[in-house]
Design a protein around this motif. Structure first.
Motif, PDB file in Angstrom:
ATOM      1  N   ALA A   3       0.825  -1.205   0.000  1.00 14.75           N
ATOM      2  CA  ALA A   3       0.000   0.000   0.000  1.00 14.75           C
ATOM      3  C   ALA A   3       0.857   1.252   0.000  1.00 14.75           C
ATOM      4  N   GLN A   4       0.183   2.316  -0.327  1.00 11.57           N
ATOM      5  CA  GLN A   4       0.740   3.667  -0.266  1.00 11.57           C
ATOM      6  C   GLN A   4       1.258   3.919   1.159  1.00 11.57           C
ATOM      7  N   THR A   5       2.435   4.428   1.280  1.00  6.41           N
ATOM      8  CA  THR A   5       2.940   4.619   2.645  1.00  6.41           C
ATOM      9  C   THR A   5       2.886   6.069   3.114  1.00  6.41           C
ATOM     10  N   THR A   6       2.942   7.044   2.180  1.00 13.03           N
ATOM     11  CA  THR A   6       2.899   8.432   2.617  1.00 13.03           C
ATOM     12  C   THR A   6       1.500   8.780   3.114  1.00 13.03           C
ATOM     13  N   PRO A   7       1.380   9.199   4.368  1.00 10.87           N
ATOM     14  CA  PRO A   7       0.028   9.524   4.860  1.00 10.87           C
ATOM     15  C   PRO A   7      -0.570  10.705   4.100  1.00 10.87           C
ATOM     16  N   ALA A  56      -5.448  18.566  12.775  1.00 11.59           N
ATOM     17  CA  ALA A  56      -4.674  18.946  13.968  1.00 11.59           C
ATOM     18  C   ALA A  56      -4.000  17.712  14.580  1.00 11.59           C
ATOM     19  N   ARG A  57      -4.748  16.639  14.695  1.00 17.07           N
ATOM     20  CA  ARG A  57      -4.163  15.418  15.266  1.00 17.07           C
ATOM     21  C   ARG A  57      -3.041  14.885  14.376  1.00 17.07           C
ATOM     22  N   ALA A  58      -3.237  14.985  13.060  1.00 14.00           N
ATOM     23  CA  ALA A  58      -2.218  14.459  12.140  1.00 14.00           C
ATOM     24  C   ALA A  58      -0.930  15.255  12.271  1.00 14.00           C
ATOM     25  N   SER A  59      -1.039  16.574  12.389  1.00 14.76           N
ATOM     26  CA  SER A  59       0.215  17.330  12.448  1.00 14.76           C
ATOM     27  C   SER A  59       0.928  17.128  13.783  1.00 14.76           C
ATOM     28  N   VAL A  60       0.172  16.912  14.860  1.00 15.83           N
ATOM     29  CA  VAL A  60       0.821  16.582  16.146  1.00 15.83           C
ATOM     30  C   VAL A  60       1.481  15.206  16.058  1.00 15.83           C
ATOM     31  N   ASN A  61       0.705  14.221  15.600  1.00 14.18           N
ATOM     32  CA  ASN A  61       1.213  12.840  15.632  1.00 14.18           C
ATOM     33  C   ASN A  61       2.296  12.578  14.602  1.00 14.18           C
ATOM     34  N   LEU A  62       2.201  13.230  13.449  1.00 14.09           N
ATOM     35  CA  LEU A  62       3.162  12.935  12.386  1.00 14.09           C
ATOM     36  C   LEU A  62       4.261  13.988  12.324  1.00 14.09           C
ATOM     37  N   GLY A  63       4.080  15.060  13.061  1.00 14.10           N
ATOM     38  CA  GLY A  63       5.123  16.080  13.168  1.00 14.10           C
ATOM     39  C   GLY A  63       5.371  16.859  11.896  1.00 14.10           C
ATOM     40  N   ALA A  64       4.438  16.821  10.967  1.00 17.84           N
ATOM     41  CA  ALA A  64       4.633  17.553   9.711  1.00 17.84           C
ATOM     42  C   ALA A  64       3.279  17.802   9.069  1.00 17.84           C
ATOM     43  N   GLU A  65       3.263  18.736   8.126  1.00 22.32           N
ATOM     44  CA  GLU A  65       2.048  18.956   7.346  1.00 22.32           C
ATOM     45  C   GLU A  65       1.759  17.708   6.511  1.00 22.32           C
ATOM     46  N   VAL A  66       0.518  17.305   6.511  1.00 20.98           N
ATOM     47  CA  VAL A  66       0.156  16.152   5.707  1.00 20.98           C
ATOM     48  C   VAL A  66      -0.558  16.648   4.454  1.00 20.98           C
ATOM     49  N   ALA A  67      -0.198  16.078   3.316  1.00 16.69           N
ATOM     50  CA  ALA A  67      -0.831  16.494   2.060  1.00 16.69           C
ATOM     51  C   ALA A  67      -2.341  16.244   2.129  1.00 16.69           C
ATOM     52  N   VAL A  68      -3.098  17.185   1.540  1.00 18.82           N
ATOM     53  CA  VAL A  68      -4.564  17.067   1.558  1.00 18.82           C
ATOM     54  C   VAL A  68      -5.069  16.903   0.124  1.00 18.82           C
ATOM     55  N   VAL A  69      -5.934  15.912  -0.085  1.00 17.73           N
ATOM     56  CA  VAL A  69      -6.660  15.804  -1.351  1.00 17.73           C
ATOM     57  C   VAL A  69      -8.075  16.284  -1.052  1.00 17.73           C
ATOM     58  N   ASP A  70      -8.448  17.376  -1.682  1.00 15.08           N
ATOM     59  CA  ASP A  70      -9.723  18.020  -1.333  1.00 15.08           C
ATOM     60  C   ASP A  70     -10.813  17.622  -2.336  1.00 15.08           C
ATOM     61  N   HIS A  71     -11.765  16.844  -1.874  1.00 16.68           N
ATOM     62  CA  HIS A  71     -12.854  16.395  -2.759  1.00 16.68           C
ATOM     63  C   HIS A  71     -14.129  17.203  -2.547  1.00 16.68           C
ATOM     64  N   ARG A  72     -14.102  18.221  -1.706  1.00 16.73           N
ATOM     65  CA  ARG A  72     -15.337  18.982  -1.492  1.00 16.73           C
ATOM     66  C   ARG A  72     -15.832  19.542  -2.815  1.00 16.73           C
TER      67      ARG A  72
END
Ligand code: GUN
Ligand code: FE
Length: 442
Positions: A3-7, A56-72
């Protein structure tokens, strides 16, 4: 599962079910996040909730900005599940003018002979799975042809796509052309070899022991099917039951000890909680109650039941008698790969019998309901932490007429009903399988 590994964060309007909305008070049966997000990591859902919280939880737990795919503003739901269809009938769909037995002989048994060729089986297997993906179906329970190779082709293609698929080669040793007949022994041997090679839940492949139906199996073959079920109780079982009145008369004439069609499968101990019985239309209460008692699942196949003129599945009677129900396309008896179109026809079949299918209940059936029918609700069918990231993204304005209708839609239920009644594969804007975007890559 590879599987894809980058969160990544997948953002949109998220709908996922906790319960059957017909049984619970509807509001507590699902979660809906108007601005929601899923955190996807290693092919699984690592977090779900309101976008701001998950981010917010992702940036605390992963310590970095996580890429966002915006489907709105699209809707994000668990990938659809189709519990009964035939992969070798991909090119037999839309065959004109016959009811079940004539249709099988005139079209299906001709088409299925082509799967003696491994090259043909490989080609159709890929096209078949891509068509499922195009329609937002991320898991299906598929019959292959009688040829062992056809199941290998289907599973190999599923593994390439990392798709959770259930399937098996059909066993059929009579009432079919010579070229499509196995024997009780070869059907057993080939099924067993396939189970040993391909029944690998950790690789998302599940085997279904598949005696086609009582008409095409001798008592000796159903005996062998029973042996397989006892030897491999983790595998699924799939067959057809009470689809058409001529079929029922023929099946019961071949098994004179059976008072009702279902008695044939009961006798060979083929009714288990892992058994999916296609159609189940013309049945008395005693038969339905036997299904409930054994925990076997009735696969409601609306487009097929209309297309082949088979009859109207009595959903509410099955529910009342406590029998398990799933929904399915039954391609190529079914006339569409789309589970949206399938639910549109399910609604009409129920309407013809004075029954109602609420939009929420429809989408429950397509997702968590079908996952429960397969006993796979921990892995698929809902967007919970730890679930496999099999996801469909739906656009309820994909067609001009839908766009116009959506302008006056007031509620989520309206939107769901418009999607089901007017929608098709054009409304499927993206599909993720184990976290990987698949539709946009087709
Ligand atoms: N009964 C036995 N085989 C089949 C099949 O391929 N399609 C349908 N709809 N019913 C069947
Ligand atoms: Fe079928």
């Amino acid at each position: 599962m590879s599987a894809q590994t980058t969160p990544r964060l997948i953002r949109g309007r998220i709908l996922t079910f906790l319960e059957n909305p017909s049984q619970e008070s509807a509001a507590s049966a699902y979660h809906f996040y108007e601005d929601g997000a899923l955190l996807i990591a290693n092919g699984k859902i690592a977090d779900v909730g309101d976008f701001s919280d998950v981010q917010a939880r992702a940036s605390v737990n992963l310590g970095a900005e996580v890429a966002v795919v915006d489907h709105r503003p699209h809707l994000i739901m668990p990938g659809f599940i189709d519990t009964h269809l035939h992969f070798p009938q991909t090119q037999a769909i839309a065959s004109y003018g016959a009811q079940l037995l004539e249709w099988l002989n005139t079209y299906v048994f001709v088409e299925e002979q082509k799967f003696e060729s491994a090259a043909h089986a490989d080609f159709i297997a890929g096209r078949f799975l891509d068509e499922l993906i195009r329609n937002g179906t991320t898991t299906a329970v598929a019959y292959c042809s009688v040829h062992k190779q056809s199941a290998q082709s289907m599973f190999a293609a599923a593994r390439q796509r990392n798709m959770l698929m259930v399937g098996g080669k059909v066993m059929m040793d009579r009432n079919a052309p010579e070229a499509l007949r196995d024997t009780p022994q070869s059907g057993y041997d080939d099924s067993k070899a396939l189970i040993e090679a391909w029944h690998k839940p950790d690789q998302r492949n599940y085997y279904a022991i598949s005696p086609r139906f009582a008409i095409t199996s001798t008592p000796e073959q159903l005996e062998m099917s029973k042996a397989l079920v006892q030897e491999f109780p983790d595998c699924y079982v799939q067959t057809h039951l009470s689809e058409n009145r001529d079929e029922i008369a023929f099946a019961t004439s071949l098994y004179p000890a059976a008072k009702y069609y279902i008695d044939i499968y009961a006798h060979y101990e083929l009714l288990t909680p892992k058994t999916i019985l296609g159609h189940c239309i013309h049945m008395c209460d005693r038969e339905v109650s036997l299904m409930a008692e054994r925990g076997a699942v009735a696969a409601f196949c609306p487009t097929s039941n209309l297309f082949l003129g088979s009859g109207l599945f009595d959903h509410d009677r099955f529910a009342k008698l406590g029998a398990r129900i799933s929904v399915a396309t039954d391609v190529g008896g079914g006339s569409s790969f789309s589970m949206l179109e399938t639910m549109s026809e399910a609604y009409k079949i129920m309407a013809l019998q004075g029954q109602k299918l609420s939009p929420l209940q429809s989408y429950y059936m397509l997702t968590l309901g079908n996952a429960r029918a397969l006993g796979l609700q921990d892995k698929i069918g809902s967007l919970h932490v730890g679930a496999d990231a099999d996801i469909v993204v739906l656009d309820a304005r994909a067609k001009p007429a839908m766009d116009l209708r959506m302008d006056v839609a007031a509620t989520l239920e309206d939107e769901l009903f418009i999607l089901q009644t007017m929608g098709d594969d054009r409304c499927v804007s993206e599909v993720y399988i184990a976290g990987k975007a698949m539709k946009s890559a087709l």
